[in-house]
Design a protein around this motif. Sequence first.
Motif, PDB file in Angstrom:
ATOM      1  N   PRO A   1       0.803  -1.231   0.000  1.00 25.36           N
ATOM      2  CA  PRO A   1       0.000   0.000   0.000  1.00 25.36           C
ATOM      3  C   PRO A   1       0.830   1.272   0.000  1.00 25.36           C
ATOM      4  O   PRO A   1       0.322   2.338  -0.375  1.00 25.36           O
ATOM      5  CB  PRO A   1      -0.826  -0.128   1.287  1.00 25.36           C
ATOM      6  N   GLY A   2       2.088   1.186   0.391  1.00 20.98           N
ATOM      7  CA  GLY A   2       2.939   2.369   0.386  1.00 20.98           C
ATOM      8  C   GLY A   2       3.565   2.672  -0.954  1.00 20.98           C
ATOM      9  O   GLY A   2       4.259   3.685  -1.104  1.00 20.98           O
ATOM     10  N   VAL A   3       3.323   1.816  -1.951  1.00 20.39           N
ATOM     11  CA  VAL A   3       3.909   2.002  -3.276  1.00 20.39           C
ATOM     12  C   VAL A   3       2.899   2.693  -4.183  1.00 20.39           C
ATOM     13  O   VAL A   3       1.749   2.254  -4.293  1.00 20.39           O
ATOM     14  CB  VAL A   3       4.330   0.652  -3.890  1.00 20.39           C
ATOM     15  N   ARG A   4       3.306   3.776  -4.814  1.00 20.92           N
ATOM     16  CA  ARG A   4       2.451   4.487  -5.767  1.00 20.92           C
ATOM     17  C   ARG A   4       2.841   4.077  -7.188  1.00 20.92           C
ATOM     18  O   ARG A   4       4.022   4.100  -7.541  1.00 20.92           O
ATOM     19  CB  ARG A   4       2.617   5.997  -5.605  1.00 20.92           C
ATOM     20  N   VAL A   5       1.841   3.707  -7.978  1.00 24.55           N
ATOM     21  CA  VAL A   5       2.047   3.356  -9.380  1.00 24.55           C
ATOM     22  C   VAL A   5       1.488   4.482 -10.233  1.00 24.55           C
ATOM     23  O   VAL A   5       0.340   4.891 -10.055  1.00 24.55           O
ATOM     24  CB  VAL A   5       1.353   2.023  -9.731  1.00 24.55           C
ATOM     25  N   GLN A   6       2.290   4.998 -11.162  1.00 24.96           N
ATOM     26  CA  GLN A   6       1.874   6.089 -12.042  1.00 24.96           C
ATOM     27  C   GLN A   6       2.392   5.835 -13.447  1.00 24.96           C
ATOM     28  O   GLN A   6       3.540   5.402 -13.618  1.00 24.96           O
ATOM     29  CB  GLN A   6       2.436   7.434 -11.552  1.00 24.96           C
ATOM     30  N   ASN A   7       1.561   6.091 -14.425  1.00 18.09           N
ATOM     31  CA  ASN A   7       1.992   6.067 -15.836  1.00 18.09           C
ATOM     32  C   ASN A   7       2.470   4.688 -16.285  1.00 18.09           C
ATOM     33  O   ASN A   7       3.177   4.579 -17.289  1.00 18.09           O
ATOM     34  CB  ASN A   7       3.132   7.075 -16.064  1.00 18.09           C
ATOM     35  N   LEU A   8       2.084   3.643 -15.577  1.00 17.70           N
ATOM     36  CA  LEU A   8       2.591   2.290 -15.828  1.00 17.70           C
ATOM     37  C   LEU A   8       1.446   1.387 -16.267  1.00 17.70           C
ATOM     38  O   LEU A   8       0.475   1.202 -15.529  1.00 17.70           O
ATOM     39  CB  LEU A   8       3.246   1.740 -14.560  1.00 17.70           C
ATOM     40  N   SER A   9       1.561   0.811 -17.451  1.00 16.50           N
ATOM     41  CA  SER A   9       0.534  -0.106 -17.936  1.00 16.50           C
ATOM     42  C   SER A   9       0.728  -1.481 -17.317  1.00 16.50           C
ATOM     43  O   SER A   9       1.857  -1.897 -17.025  1.00 16.50           O
ATOM     44  CB  SER A   9       0.598  -0.223 -19.461  1.00 16.50           C
ATOM     45  N   PRO A  10      -0.359  -2.226 -17.110  1.00 17.13           N
ATOM     46  CA  PRO A  10      -0.212  -3.606 -16.631  1.00 17.13           C
ATOM     47  C   PRO A  10       0.655  -4.452 -17.560  1.00 17.13           C
ATOM     48  O   PRO A  10       1.382  -5.336 -17.101  1.00 17.13           O
ATOM     49  CB  PRO A  10      -1.654  -4.115 -16.589  1.00 17.13           C
ATOM     50  N   ARG A  11       0.593  -4.169 -18.856  1.00 20.83           N
ATOM     51  CA  ARG A  11       1.417  -4.915 -19.814  1.00 20.83           C
ATOM     52  C   ARG A  11       2.898  -4.768 -19.499  1.00 20.83           C
ATOM     53  O   ARG A  11       3.638  -5.762 -19.458  1.00 20.83           O
ATOM     54  CB  ARG A  11       1.127  -4.406 -21.226  1.00 20.83           C
ATOM     55  N   LEU A  12       3.346  -3.539 -19.242  1.00 21.78           N
ATOM     56  CA  LEU A  12       4.756  -3.336 -18.917  1.00 21.78           C
ATOM     57  C   LEU A  12       5.095  -3.950 -17.564  1.00 21.78           C
ATOM     58  O   LEU A  12       6.152  -4.568 -17.409  1.00 21.78           O
ATOM     59  CB  LEU A  12       5.090  -1.845 -18.918  1.00 21.78           C
ATOM     60  N   LEU A  13       4.218  -3.803 -16.582  1.00 17.47           N
ATOM     61  CA  LEU A  13       4.502  -4.374 -15.265  1.00 17.47           C
ATOM     62  C   LEU A  13       4.709  -5.880 -15.365  1.00 17.47           C
ATOM     63  O   LEU A  13       5.623  -6.439 -14.745  1.00 17.47           O
ATOM     64  CB  LEU A  13       3.364  -4.056 -14.298  1.00 17.47           C
TER      65      LEU A  13
ATOM     66  N   GLY B   1      15.407  12.959 -19.962  1.00 19.88           N
ATOM     67  CA  GLY B   1      14.181  13.036 -19.168  1.00 19.88           C
ATOM     68  C   GLY B   1      13.729  11.671 -18.685  1.00 19.88           C
ATOM     69  O   GLY B   1      13.911  10.666 -19.368  1.00 19.88           O
ATOM     70  N   MET B   2      13.106  11.645 -17.502  1.00 22.61           N
ATOM     71  CA  MET B   2      12.601  10.410 -16.910  1.00 22.61           C
ATOM     72  C   MET B   2      11.133  10.575 -16.544  1.00 22.61           C
ATOM     73  O   MET B   2      10.771  11.488 -15.803  1.00 22.61           O
ATOM     74  CB  MET B   2      13.393  10.052 -15.650  1.00 22.61           C
ATOM     75  N   THR B   3      10.272   9.701 -17.061  1.00 24.26           N
ATOM     76  CA  THR B   3       8.866   9.657 -16.670  1.00 24.26           C
ATOM     77  C   THR B   3       8.716   8.665 -15.522  1.00 24.26           C
ATOM     78  O   THR B   3       9.154   7.516 -15.640  1.00 24.26           O
ATOM     79  CB  THR B   3       7.981   9.234 -17.854  1.00 24.26           C
ATOM     80  N   PRO B   4       8.100   9.061 -14.390  1.00 23.21           N
ATOM     81  CA  PRO B   4       8.016   8.174 -13.225  1.00 23.21           C
ATOM     82  C   PRO B   4       7.010   7.045 -13.427  1.00 23.21           C
ATOM     83  O   PRO B   4       5.965   7.228 -14.052  1.00 23.21           O
ATOM     84  CB  PRO B   4       7.565   9.112 -12.102  1.00 23.21           C
ATOM     85  N   LEU B   5       7.332   5.878 -12.867  1.00 27.82           N
ATOM     86  CA  LEU B   5       6.467   4.706 -12.966  1.00 27.82           C
ATOM     87  C   LEU B   5       6.103   4.131 -11.598  1.00 27.82           C
ATOM     88  O   LEU B   5       4.957   3.765 -11.368  1.00 27.82           O
ATOM     89  CB  LEU B   5       7.149   3.616 -13.807  1.00 27.82           C
ATOM     90  N   LEU B   6       7.085   4.023 -10.715  1.00 24.92           N
ATOM     91  CA  LEU B   6       6.869   3.464  -9.379  1.00 24.92           C
ATOM     92  C   LEU B   6       7.539   4.357  -8.345  1.00 24.92           C
ATOM     93  O   LEU B   6       8.698   4.739  -8.527  1.00 24.92           O
ATOM     94  CB  LEU B   6       7.460   2.052  -9.265  1.00 24.92           C
ATOM     95  N   ILE B   7       6.822   4.682  -7.276  1.00 23.85           N
ATOM     96  CA  ILE B   7       7.395   5.434  -6.155  1.00 23.85           C
ATOM     97  C   ILE B   7       7.186   4.588  -4.908  1.00 23.85           C
ATOM     98  O   ILE B   7       6.058   4.175  -4.614  1.00 23.85           O
ATOM     99  CB  ILE B   7       6.728   6.815  -5.995  1.00 23.85           C
ATOM    100  N   ALA B   8       8.269   4.313  -4.187  1.00 24.18           N
ATOM    101  CA  ALA B   8       8.175   3.353  -3.091  1.00 24.18           C
ATOM    102  C   ALA B   8       9.094   3.723  -1.943  1.00 24.18           C
ATOM    103  O   ALA B   8      10.159   4.317  -2.156  1.00 24.18           O
ATOM    104  CB  ALA B   8       8.532   1.953  -3.595  1.00 24.18           C
ATOM    105  N   PRO B   9       8.721   3.350  -0.711  1.00 26.43           N
ATOM    106  CA  PRO B   9       9.657   3.471   0.406  1.00 26.43           C
ATOM    107  C   PRO B   9      10.870   2.577   0.153  1.00 26.43           C
ATOM    108  O   PRO B   9      10.729   1.430  -0.273  1.00 26.43           O
ATOM    109  CB  PRO B   9       8.846   2.977   1.609  1.00 26.43           C
TER     110      PRO B   9
END
Length: 326
Positions: free
Chosen positions: A171-183, A282-290
Motif C-alpha cells: 500500500p505504500g507504493v504508488r504506481v503512475q503512468n505504468l501499464s499492466p502490460r509493462l509491469l 528526461g525520466m517519466t516516473p512509474l513506481l514510487i516506493a519506500p
Amino acid sequence: MDVPLPFVMEPATRAATSPRTNESRLVAAAVAGQVSHPIVYASPYRVGRDGVLRLLPGSGGIVLNRRVGDPAVGLAADHMEAGVSLHNNGREVVGPRDGPNRALMFYACVGNRARVTSGPAEGAQGTVVGKHGGINHVIVDFPPHVKRRMRIGDRVQLEGYGQGLELPDFPGVRVQNLSPRLLRRWGVRTVRGRLLIPVTHTVPAELMGSGMGRSEGVLGDLDIQLSDEGLVRRFRLGSLRLGDLVAVCPLDYRYGPSRRPGTITVGVVVHSDSKVAGHGPGMTPLLIAPAACVRLVCQPQANLALVLGLRRLMGAPARGARAYRF
C-alpha cells in the motif's frame, strides 16, 4: 543520500513471485492525438551551461533513425524524443482549452498500445514509451518502416490503460503512468515482503533538474542533469539509453518531484540529453516506493526495447558496454 546507492543493487533471485495488482478494476479508455510538428522558438540557438551556442534538432515530429534502445547521451540533438511525438490539437469549450491534450497526457501509460488511424500507415501498431512535459508530448515507438510511411498530422489512437493501478500487498507504493502490460513483462517480483525491481542505473536525486516544482507526476518527466562529471562517471550515466528503467534515490514523485529521504522513484528515460543548464535526459516516473520495501536488481537488459520486445538488438553500445539480445 540516505540510500546507499552503490550497494542497493543486487543480483536477481528465482525465489520470487509477481506482485498482485488490481488490474481487474481498471478502466481502459481510447484517447488520441496527432503527429506533432517540431517546434523552433524565437531563436534557434540553444545556450549551453558552458556558454556555447548550439544549433541542434529538438523535440517533436517523427524521428526516423533513432528509437528506444539507442543512446540518450552524446547525440547531436537536444531533448530528442526518439519515436513519434503526439499532441492533441483539439480545443474544448468547457474546462481548459488544452483539456484534450492534458487528457491524452494523463491517460497514456508507458506500454500502452497505439494504432495509426489515418494516412498511409493506417492500421500500424505502436507502443507508448514516454511522456515529455513542458512541450506536452506523448512519445510512441513504431518500427522504422512504419515511421517512414507516417506523416505529420496523422492521427494515432491509444488504449489509455493503467492509471489507478495498485499493488494491494504494497500500500505504500504508488504506481503512475505504468501499464499492466509493462509491469508483467518488466520482471518486477516480490520476495520476503519486498519488491525486486530491475533497473539499469541508479541516479542520485541531487542531479535532478528541469521538472522540479511540478505539483503532479502524471503529465510529464523530470530531467537528469549531467553537469557533474564525477557523479556521471560514478553512476555510469554516460551510458544511459532511451527506454532505460532507472531508479532515482531519494526522490518522491507522488505529488510532484521532491527530495524525500527513504523514498525511491523508478522511471523510464524518455528523451535525449541537453546541454542547457538544468536539463538532461528526461525520466517519466512509474513506481514510487519506500526504500525499505524495495530491492533494485541490476539488469542491463532493463530497457523497454527488450522488455516489451520492440527490438531484438539494441543500438550501438557505449564504449566498454555490451549489446544485449532479446
